[in-house]
Scaffold this active site. Structure first.
Site, short mmCIF file in Angstrom:
data_model
loop_
_atom_site.label_atom_id
_atom_site.label_comp_id
_atom_site.label_asym_id
_atom_site.label_seq_id
_atom_site.Cartn_x
_atom_site.Cartn_y
_atom_site.Cartn_z
N ASP A 148 6.22 2.52 1.45
CA ASP A 148 5.34 1.45 1.92
C ASP A 148 4.64 1.94 3.19
O ASP A 148 5.25 2.04 4.26
CB ASP A 148 6.20 0.21 2.20
CG ASP A 148 5.37 -1.01 2.55
OD1 ASP A 148 4.23 -0.84 3.03
OD2 ASP A 148 5.87 -2.13 2.37
N HIS A 149 3.35 2.24 3.04
CA HIS A 149 2.62 2.87 4.14
C HIS A 149 2.32 1.88 5.27
O HIS A 149 1.87 2.27 6.34
CB HIS A 149 1.31 3.47 3.60
CG HIS A 149 0.85 4.67 4.36
ND1 HIS A 149 1.38 5.06 5.57
CD2 HIS A 149 -0.09 5.60 4.08
CE1 HIS A 149 0.77 6.15 6.00
NE2 HIS A 149 -0.13 6.50 5.11
N ARG A 150 2.60 0.59 5.04
CA ARG A 150 2.40 -0.36 6.15
C ARG A 150 3.35 -0.05 7.29
O ARG A 150 3.02 -0.19 8.45
CB ARG A 150 2.65 -1.81 5.67
CG ARG A 150 1.61 -2.33 4.72
CD ARG A 150 1.99 -3.71 4.23
NE ARG A 150 3.29 -3.71 3.55
CZ ARG A 150 3.89 -4.80 3.08
NH1 ARG A 150 3.32 -5.99 3.23
NH2 ARG A 150 5.05 -4.72 2.47
N PRO A 209 0.86 -1.19 0.00
CA PRO A 209 0.00 0.00 0.00
C PRO A 209 0.90 1.24 0.00
O PRO A 209 1.58 1.51 0.98
CB PRO A 209 -0.79 -0.12 1.31
CG PRO A 209 -0.14 -1.18 2.10
CD PRO A 209 0.90 -1.86 1.29
N ILE A 255 5.82 2.77 7.07
CA ILE A 255 6.33 4.16 7.09
C ILE A 255 5.13 5.09 7.13
O ILE A 255 4.22 4.99 6.29
CB ILE A 255 7.21 4.45 5.85
CG1 ILE A 255 8.47 3.60 5.90
CG2 ILE A 255 7.57 5.94 5.78
CD1 ILE A 255 9.36 3.69 4.68
#
Ligand code: CAO
Length: 441
Positions: free
Chosen positions: A409-411, A233, A413
């Site tokens: 990577d929004h998981r 994501p 960061i």
């Protein structure tokens, strides 16, 4: 009649490949199109199907061998029909049997390759029982190299993964759903279904069309990006750096770098700046392991650089960037880009990057959203620098601004971290005297 199976043409400019696994063994009856060996070239892995039906009498390659186009990989007795396969010879009968007796020269006798296994491995008592996969097959597997790699990394036999798509194609989601099912004990089929692959319309009813196979490099790019996109994501943080002063630095130091055989460009300077930023923000110099829910923080600083080539996008890696100065990096980038465009780059040159820089500024554009290059966590896209008026004390000054686009990577960061990281990079570019001091040290 025993016929030789030779390695067919693989692709333009590809003359050989390395055997990753042998998927059948002497004494097996193979169907036409059944995979014999899995082969890897510098950019892709694929299975070599049998052009014949019959009994394998000899396999002339083994794991790790380099095989050339036209080289014999196996021998097949085409007179033997299905159901007539002779039982394996007893030791003392071996010399009289029509099968290749004993070990084939150069081929070690060993356990059948994973593909030939008919049953999944017995589950360990402490782990939940492995659910019976939906019709695991020992035959060919329709999965891209990156998907196979993912399965290997997760310790899963790709042959046990039930394909989500009706055409038998195994996607990253299928592998992950299967891995999830092993952990939770729930059958893989209950996990979110993969996207259906719908057949294309017949475009020829609208006008003339031409079908053209894509190259192995393109297949590999498609596999890598097609894997990364649904998995990660990602969000892109946009910023810009005032590089007006940096241009003076480039003008001053450019000739020195040229004398050393390189070119002082925005890319080579950015590589150095990124290594410094990765030290300040260690979470960007990491990979995420969802199986253990851990971050793998790397203590080395290898930066990948996207290079536009005739074959398509290739991403070689500059190693230990923190230990090199801008002059060394500029020479290395110039040489590596040339090597990549001359098709001399090796798979090793493209391994081990922690972070990628993709500079499209030499071509143009005002901004873009690069795709995170899994298993990395972030990628910096750079677009063309442009002049913008800057007002101070009622005076207007032209400043040169460099657009930066950081996808992450929004998981693992957060947006705030990404904004700080991008600001850090921008500010480093805005203070070239610090870079200059580094050069003089
Ligand atoms: N803004 C303005 N000008 C730029 C620039 C930028 N962001 N980046 C490069 N330039 C200029 C350079 O200064 C150079 O100009 P001069 O010849 O006048 O000095 C010219 O563009 C060409 O630069 P270059 O390509 O020789 O050197 P580089 O180090 O900047 O880039 C490389 C090297 C390998 C990154 C580049 O050649 C390349 O292949 N870029 C494409 C990467 C790509 O395809 N990315 C997409 C991946 S999909 O996410």
């Amino acid at each position: 009649m025993v016929e030789e199976v030779k390695l067919p043409e693989i692709s333009e400019n590809v003359e050989s490949g390395q055997v990753i696994s042998v998927m059948t063994k002497v004494g097996d009856f193979v169907e036409k199109e059944q995979s014999l060996v899995e082969l890897e070239t510098d950019k892709a892995a694929f299975e070599v199907p049998s052009p014949l039906q019959g009994l394998i009498t000899e396999i002339t390659v083994k794991e790790g061998d380099t095989v050339n186009v036209g080289q014999t990989i196996a021998k097949i007795d085409t007179d033997v029909k299905k159901g007539e396969v002779p039982s394996p010879p007893k030791k003392d009968e071996e010399s009289q049997t029509r099968l290749a007796p004993g070990p084939v020269p150069g081929v070690e006798e060993k356990e059948p390759a994973p593909a030939a296994k008919q049953t999944p491995p017995a589950p360990e008592p402490s782990k939940p029982a492995e659910p019976t996969p939906a019709a695991p097959s020992a035959g060919p597997v329709n999965a891209a190299p990156a998907i196979r790699q993912l399965a290997r990394e997760l310790g899963i036999d790709i042959h046990n993964v039930p394909p989500g798509a009706s055409d038998g194609h195994i996607s990253a989601d299928d592998v992950k759903n299967y891995a999830r099912s092993l952990i939770t004990g729930a059958p893989a089929a209950s996990a979110a279904p993969s996207q259906e692959v719908r057949p294309l319309p017949d475009f020829s009813v609208f006008g003339e069309v031409e079908r053209k196979p894509i190259t192995l490099t393109r297949k590999s790019i498609a596999a890598q990006l097609g894997y990364s996109w649904p998995l990660v994501p990602q969000v892109t943080q946009h910023d810009r750096a005032d590089i007006t002063d940096l241009e003076e630095f480039r003008a001053e130091y450019g000739p020195k770098v040229e004398k050393a055989g390189g070119k002082l460009t925005v890319t080579s300077i950015l590589i150095k700046v990124i290594a410094d930023a990765l030290k300040q923000f260690p979470h960007f110099n990491a990979s995420y392991d969802p199986a253990t829910q851990e971050l793998i923080l790397k203590k080395y600083y290898h930066v990948a650089v996207a290079v536009d080539t005739e074959r398509g996008l290739l991403v070689p890696v500059i190693r230990d960037v923190d230990k090199k100065d801008i002059l060394e990096l500029s020479v290395e980038v110039s040489k590596l880009a040339e090597k990549t465009r001359d098709k001399k780059v090796t798979p090793d040159d493209m391994q081990g990057g922690n972070f990628t820089i993709s500079n499209l500024g030499g071509i143009g554009g005002v901004g873009f959203t690069p795709i995170v290059y899994w298993p990395q966590l972030a990628i910096l896209g750079v677009s063309r620098a442009y002049k913008q008026p800057f007002y101070k004390d009622n005076m207007c000054y032209p400043r040169l601004l460099l657009p930066l686009s950081l996808s992450y990577d929004h998981r693992v960061i957060d947006g705030a971290q990404a904004a700080r990281f991008t600001r850090y990079v921008a500010e480093a570019l805005e203070k070239p005297f610090l870079l200059a001091m580094q050069e003089r040290k």
